[in-house]
Structures are given as C-alpha cells and as structure tokens.
Design an enzyme around this catalytic site. Structure first.
Site, mmCIF file in Angstrom:
data_model
loop_
_atom_site.group_PDB
_atom_site.id
_atom_site.type_symbol
_atom_site.label_atom_id
_atom_site.label_comp_id
_atom_site.label_asym_id
_atom_site.label_seq_id
_atom_site.Cartn_x
_atom_site.Cartn_y
_atom_site.Cartn_z
ATOM 1 N N ASP A 95 57.724 33.148 27.502
ATOM 2 C CA ASP A 95 57.476 31.747 27.825
ATOM 3 C C ASP A 95 58.619 30.905 27.265
ATOM 4 O O ASP A 95 59.478 31.389 26.545
ATOM 5 C CB ASP A 95 56.112 31.298 27.309
ATOM 6 C CG ASP A 95 55.959 31.471 25.804
ATOM 7 O OD1 ASP A 95 56.974 31.654 25.115
ATOM 8 O OD2 ASP A 95 54.815 31.416 25.323
ATOM 9 N N ASP A 269 48.054 35.438 31.901
ATOM 10 C CA ASP A 269 48.200 35.880 30.510
ATOM 11 C C ASP A 269 47.285 35.054 29.638
ATOM 12 O O ASP A 269 46.931 33.926 29.992
ATOM 13 C CB ASP A 269 49.642 35.708 30.021
ATOM 14 C CG ASP A 269 49.890 34.283 29.544
ATOM 15 O OD1 ASP A 269 49.865 34.053 28.318
ATOM 16 O OD2 ASP A 269 50.068 33.383 30.387
ATOM 17 N N CYS A 307 32.190 51.814 30.241
ATOM 18 C CA CYS A 307 33.641 51.781 30.038
ATOM 19 C C CYS A 307 34.169 53.179 29.731
ATOM 20 O O CYS A 307 33.553 53.938 28.976
ATOM 21 C CB CYS A 307 33.976 50.829 28.883
ATOM 22 S SG CYS A 307 35.742 50.708 28.513
ATOM 23 N N CYS A 309 37.254 53.705 28.375
ATOM 24 C CA CYS A 309 38.412 53.623 27.489
ATOM 25 C C CYS A 309 38.266 54.586 26.312
ATOM 26 O O CYS A 309 37.180 55.087 26.008
ATOM 27 C CB CYS A 309 38.632 52.186 27.000
ATOM 28 S SG CYS A 309 37.556 51.661 25.625
ATOM 29 N N CYS A 312 35.505 53.568 23.724
ATOM 30 C CA CYS A 312 34.115 53.789 24.110
ATOM 31 C C CYS A 312 33.775 55.278 24.209
ATOM 32 O O CYS A 312 32.609 55.660 24.074
ATOM 33 C CB CYS A 312 33.827 53.080 25.437
ATOM 34 S SG CYS A 312 33.777 51.274 25.263
ATOM 35 N N HIS A 338 39.835 47.966 23.282
ATOM 36 C CA HIS A 338 38.773 47.896 24.291
ATOM 37 C C HIS A 338 38.904 46.647 25.150
ATOM 38 O O HIS A 338 38.805 46.716 26.385
ATOM 39 C CB HIS A 338 37.398 47.918 23.628
ATOM 40 C CG HIS A 338 36.303 47.552 24.578
ATOM 41 N ND1 HIS A 338 35.775 48.447 25.490
ATOM 42 C CD2 HIS A 338 35.682 46.364 24.812
ATOM 43 C CE1 HIS A 338 34.868 47.828 26.228
ATOM 44 N NE2 HIS A 338 34.786 46.567 25.836
#
Length: 380
Positions: A95, A269, A307, A309, A312, A338
């Site tokens: 940015d 974002d 989930c 991931c 998890c 997560h």
C-alpha cells in the site's frame, strides 16, 4: 511497453454478474476474486511463508509506511527486495502508506506537496509525498504498488470531499511521473470520494484517464454501514475498466467479501482474520467462535468440523483455548492459520460458484449457515 500486471477475464456469473479472472504478475498468477493476507512488517503475523504456501495464498500485502520506518527501504533494497528479504516467492502488493499517515497520527498537516506528521513510534517529525511513496515502493520491489492518496474520514462534508478528491487526482499524476520501474512494478490508482456518487465519478474519470494497470476503491470500510459500502460499490465499480483488476481496500469480513465479489471486485485485503485470531476469535462455517470462552475448556472437537485445514485436523478447541489463556504464541499461530485458511477457502468457493453460475445461491446458503440475516437488495 508490456505492463507487468495483466488481467485476464475468464467468466461472468450469469446469476449475479460477478466475474472470474486471473491476474498475471512478475511473481506468478492468481485467480480472482481473491483475498490477500496482510503482512504489515514483511511478515503475516505468526505465519511463515511456507505455511502461507500450504494454505494456497498467492499474494500478500505489505505496508510502505511501516517498512519505511523499520527496517528502512534501503535495507530491504540491499537485501534484494522484499521477496528475497522475507523469503516469499509469490506476488506482493504494497500500500502507499497514505492510510497509516491519516489513521495513526493525530499530529498531521496536509499540504499540496504532501503530509507532515509524527512517527507513531517515537514522535519524530516526518514528511511523506507522492514522490516519496513511489521511491520507497520502488526500493521495496513489490509487484503491485499503490498511488499515494488522501483517505478522507467518514463522514466528511461535500466541501471537504471535493478538495480531497481533487488533491488525490493531482497526487496520482505525480505518482505516475515519479514511478521509476514501470516495466517490473505495476502502479494502481485509488478511487476516492466517500459516499458521494458525484465525487466517485469525478475520481474514477480522472484516474481512468491516466491509464493505470489496475484500480483500487479506497475510503470504504472506515466506519460506514455495510449497506452504504455496497451502494458505493454498485455505482463505482462500473466506472472502472473491465480489462483491469479492481481492488477493494481494507475489507475482509466474509459477508463483505461475497457482496464485494458480486459487485465486480477482484481483490481484497484486511487485517481482520489475523487480528481477531490473536483474541481467540475464529471464523467457522457456522459463524464466529470465541475459543477462549470457558465453555470450550473440555471441548475436544476441532474449531470447525467442516474445515479441512491443518489446525482443524490436528488440534482441539480445548487445547487451543488452553494455549491462548496461557498467552502461548502457538495458540495464536493456530487460530491465525485457521482464519486465513477459512477466508482463502471461502474465496475458492466463490470462484467455483461463479464458474457454475450460482454465486447468488451460494451467498444465500453461506449467510444462513454463518448466521447473517443480511437482506440481498439485488434479489438473486
């Protein structure tokens, strides 16, 4: 000269008008709509680059203002640029530093040349101009740079907004002139104008005439209600070129990501997923879950049963709660992993829904499961 940033349109969702695309950068391509994890100080807090790769992050954001202060743009340049400095081989967006100048410092003075303000760390007097923001980002070596703009507050008067938009347009011209590496770094313009349609149109008209390789919509997610954000997107996004990326700055709640995609946004974002993770708050398929709450002390199930991931699959709510209550860094790492995985996977679902012409249906299903009773004014 071929632009370093190119947008490729793949498909438009027949149900919603949302678009599926691909953005090509010097450090790889990625499909859109996409969420970009925020790595303010050349790191996504508590995450390694390897973990970001594991969760299929393709582009991250770093902050010009903070890296200018620490460690300094010259040091990053000596290291071979931001990619080598932080060992990240994917795309990077930086940015402009404008938002931080306006949000972190109470002591600031806006002039035509730039902004005088104080370092939020030690009170030192600083000055940042469009030319300075370009020099810093050229040294950082990001794939996508942002023009230096004024981010006006919400609400703002029409009189203030008119002057602010005109200044942002003049600063955008100066950024283009000061950009020294247009062959390897793409510079995006930022459309401002607050909630005023007239000023959004003026800002978009000014910036589109300068032919940036991409455009951001700024000045949203600054305190306005969600319905105001969506209304502004509905009249602003169509003003931007259809053959270039469109980036909505600072937005990361699941509902805003889906509604933004429906309104033609490609890139998002936000620090939200990492910030709330450090407070023990997790995003799940059935809504937010505050894992530090006492009721999870003996809950040996995963954060989100739906989930897939790494967290998890391997760690329980009870264990993660214990770590966070004890202020153990590993607990913050697990909740952060997560949450980022959740949003990146959400955007994958959004892209698939666009492919299958059912993003409106997906929105309805997701909102119901997440516990969001937000009406859909577009009646998909």
């Amino acid at each position: 000269m071929e632009q370093p940033i190119r947008y490729e349109h793949i498909k438009t969702c027949k149900q919603t008008g949302a678009r599926l695309g691909r953005v090509h950068t010097p450090h790889g391509s990625f499909e859109t709509p996409i969420f970009m994890p925020v790595g303010t100080l050349a790191t996504v807090k508590t995450m390694s680059p390897e973990e970001l790769h594991d969760m299929n992050a393709k582009i991250i954001l770093s902050n010009t203002y903070h890296l200018w202060l620490r460690p300094g743009a010259d040091i990053v340049q000596e290291a071979g640029g931001l990619h080598k400095f932080m060992n990240w081989d994917g795309a990077i967006l930086t940015d402009s530093g404008g938002f931080q100048v306006f949000s972190l410092s109470d002591m600031r003075k806006i002039e035509e040349e730039g902004v005088h303000f104080r370092n939020h760390l030690n009170g030192e007097k600083l000055f940042l101009s469009p030319e300075g923001a370009m020099e810093i980002q050229n040294k950082l070596g990001s794939d996508i740079m942002m023009a230096f703009d004024e981010c006006p507050p919400f609400p703002a008067t029409e009189e203030y907004m008119k002057k602010s938009v005109e200044r942002t347009s003049r600063w955008a011209e100066r950024c283009l002139e000061a950009h020294k590496r247009p062959d390897v770094q793409g510079l995006f313009g930022i459309v401002q104008g607050g909630e005023y349609e007239e000023f959004r149109k003026q800002s978009a008209r000014d910036l589109v005439s300068m032919d940036f390789p991409g455009y951001a919509i700024g000045g949203l997610s600054v305190g306005e209600p969600k319905d105001v954000m969506n209304r502004v997107l509905e009249f602003t996004t169509p003003l931007l070129p259809s053959d270039k990326p469109r980036y909505l700055m600072g937005v990361g709640s699941p509902d805003a990501l889906i509604d933004g995609a429906i309104r033609g946004i490609d890139m998002f974002d936000c620090v939200l997923p990492t910030r709330i993770a450090r407070n023990g708050t997790c995003m799940t398929s059935s809504g937010r879950l505050v894992v530090r709450n006492a009721k999870y002390a003996r809950d040996f199930g995963p954060i989100d049963p739906n989930c897939d991931c790494h967290v998890c699959k391997n760690y329980s709510r009870a264990y993660i709660r214990h770590l966070i209550k004890c202020n153990e860094t590993f607990g913050f790492r697990l909740t952060t992993y997560h949450n980022l995985h959740f949003l990146l996977k959400l955007m994958e679902h959004v892209r698939n829904a666009i492919r299958e012409d059912r993003l409106g249906d997906f929105r309805e299903e997701f909102f119901e499961a997440y516990g969001l009773n937000v009406p859909n004014p577009k009646n998909f």
